[in-house]
Enzyme design. Sequence first.
Site, PDB file in Angstrom:
ATOM      1  CB  CYS A   1      -0.260   1.539  -4.038  1.00  0.00           C
ATOM      2  SG  CYS A   1      -0.563   3.321  -4.087  1.00  0.00           S
TER       3      CYS A   1
ATOM      4  CB  ILE B   1     -10.475 -15.862  12.611  1.00  0.00           C
ATOM      5  CG1 ILE B   1      -9.281 -16.657  13.142  1.00  0.00           C
ATOM      6  CG2 ILE B   1     -10.640 -14.554  13.378  1.00  0.00           C
ATOM      7  CD1 ILE B   1      -7.945 -15.957  12.925  1.00  0.00           C
TER       8      ILE B   1
ATOM      9  N   GLY C   1      -4.925   4.441  -1.561  1.00  0.00           N
ATOM     10  CA  GLY C   1      -6.262   4.418  -0.981  1.00  0.00           C
ATOM     11  C   GLY C   1      -7.332   4.379  -2.040  1.00  0.00           C
TER      12      GLY C   1
ATOM     13  NE  ARG D   1      -3.216   0.495 -10.076  1.00  0.00           N
ATOM     14  CZ  ARG D   1      -3.813   0.200 -11.215  1.00  0.00           C
ATOM     15  NH1 ARG D   1      -3.110  -0.209 -12.254  1.00  0.00           N
ATOM     16  NH2 ARG D   1      -5.118   0.299 -11.333  1.00  0.00           N
ATOM     17  CG  LEU D   2      -3.626  -4.568  -4.104  1.00  0.00           C
ATOM     18  CD1 LEU D   2      -2.951  -5.892  -4.474  1.00  0.00           C
ATOM     19  CD2 LEU D   2      -4.115  -4.622  -2.657  1.00  0.00           C
TER      20      LEU D   2
END
Length: 641
Positions: A2, A287, A75, A49-50
């Site tokens: 987050c 990539i 974290g 927050r994630l």
Amino acid sequence: MCGIHGIYRFDGLSVEPGTLTAMGDRTRHRGPDDEGSHLDGPCGIGMRRLSIIDLAGGHQPLSNVDETLWLVCNGEIYNFRELRQELQGKGYHFKTGSDCEVLLHLYDAEGDDFVLRLNGMFDFALWDARRRRLLIGRDRLGVKPLYVLQDSRRLAFATEAKALLGLPGVSAELDRGVIADYLHLGYVAAPGCIFKGIRKLPPATLLAVESGQVREWRYWRLPERLTQGLSEGEWAGRVRSQLEESVRMQMVSDVPIGAFLSGGVDSSAVVACMARHSEQPIRTYAIGFAGGEAEALYNELPYARRVAELFSTRHREILVRPDVVALLPKLLWHMDEPLSDTAFITTFLVSEFARQDVKVILSGVGGDELFGGYRRYLGGHYARRYSRLPEWLRRSASFAAGRLPADRHTGFLNTLRLAKGFLASAEMTADERYRSYLQVLDRQGVAALLLEPGAVATDPLARAFAAAGNEDELNRMFAVDAETQLPDDLLLLTDKMSMAVSLECRVPLLDHELVELAAGMPAQIKVRDGRLKHLFKASLADLLPDDILNRKKRGFGTPMGAWLKRELAPLLRRLLAAEVVSTRGLFRQSMVEQLISDHEANRIDGTDILLALMNLEIWSRIYLDRRDPGDVADELKGYVA
């Protein structure tokens, strides 16, 4: 994962709820799933927050049972299960399944030294209501950033600097005192920050505010003592075992997880270990660049495909011709600070691509620093050989070097560029030679470029060399990298560019136990007879094929120098035009023009310094001129239309 933020008021007044909300709104991209805050008189802490672990119950702020301790943490704590079991055995009660909750109870049990028990990447803020004490901190290697603003009224902190700019009485101002360092290195090293009045908390640092007093201290440093007496086979076994354990620990997640895969040794090693610890195929992402010879030098897709096939991954790759003009304003807004490392563009693009499928990604960042993977680590090796040549031959070579062309985007000219750099530095001391490899522009060039050369006030590299204190030359370089380029360039851009798309990026090669192991490894074991990463490759010999282990290294960046001579030349000229440079009042226009012409004529490879100047101007339009990144992008598109 987050973004965290908060305020402690020295004047005793209560923190306004709306102020915390506004700080969080600026970093919503870091945590789109949830938000929360806790206010207790003069202290307020908040988060975005994630959700990664304990999706339903991991809401923050977290508190202990009697709500005397409150925590926000950005974290992951990889050893939380072991710590949780230990703390439960001591009678501590857990309210959630969040990995971060262990910080609360460890602090209660062990005080400030609790951070030494953590294996993870983090920044955190802990409010001890009993002592009316705020404690903030950052992980050992600086994987997660943390910015601090302090004045007579308050101390405020945030994962991203932009959250601090919305505070009452705060505006974005350029700190002219760090410009010289920025031009010298291509980034602003901690504790410096491009914004006046804001600083970065250095890695492995705690800061406490109690009774109106602020105290800051370092809790961990790289070990300096080398481990002697181990054979190469014993070292290889230890490295492989710790690598496997680090990757295993960092695969914990309640959401889909994947890996960046370039086909280089580091990312390939991470993917190989992931495959050994997963019952399902690993998702991998690569990539490449479409175009001519310059783009082909940066296209590693065939190597990535080779590794993906070897470990039967669910592989996806993307071939891009990026719209750099449109991207730069957006990415520099996310970065908070300008930089000259083109890897921030590549990292964003591959992060955006991976985020279509996963929320967590593992990266091979840090392996080159740990195990001696950069060409610059061979400077001492070749300098010792060079010193055996007759003096007249060395003088002739040094004279000729100044006339060699330099360009990193064609094979032949890149070889000449490397030779030119080595010959120019071969007679220097080890520290100064290493500085010459790291710098974007030497200090004499910086002084000539600046209108006010007296502004040169600090020297982050000198500080890092003074603190390194290691007689082993290679490990001394590693210690310098760990204080400067690693946290303030590579890890900063990795965090900001992945979190720009709400993707959590983990770096298992920077597990602190693996780092401590590598720091104790003698140079002759790490790099042998000019072979970079000799020991690391030996530890992977049964896992990766020879064509991956020993292929030519290529950086994870873009062919920016070639673009600046071609399609981006109008952008370069307009951003650094005389009227623009004069308005900013920082640089001598004649020196700017000289750098551009020297780069175009291949007299120098000016990619990094020109990008540093360009990005500073774009950053200035966004932050100093208070313009929307989209508006700036539209303006820049007009330059190349």
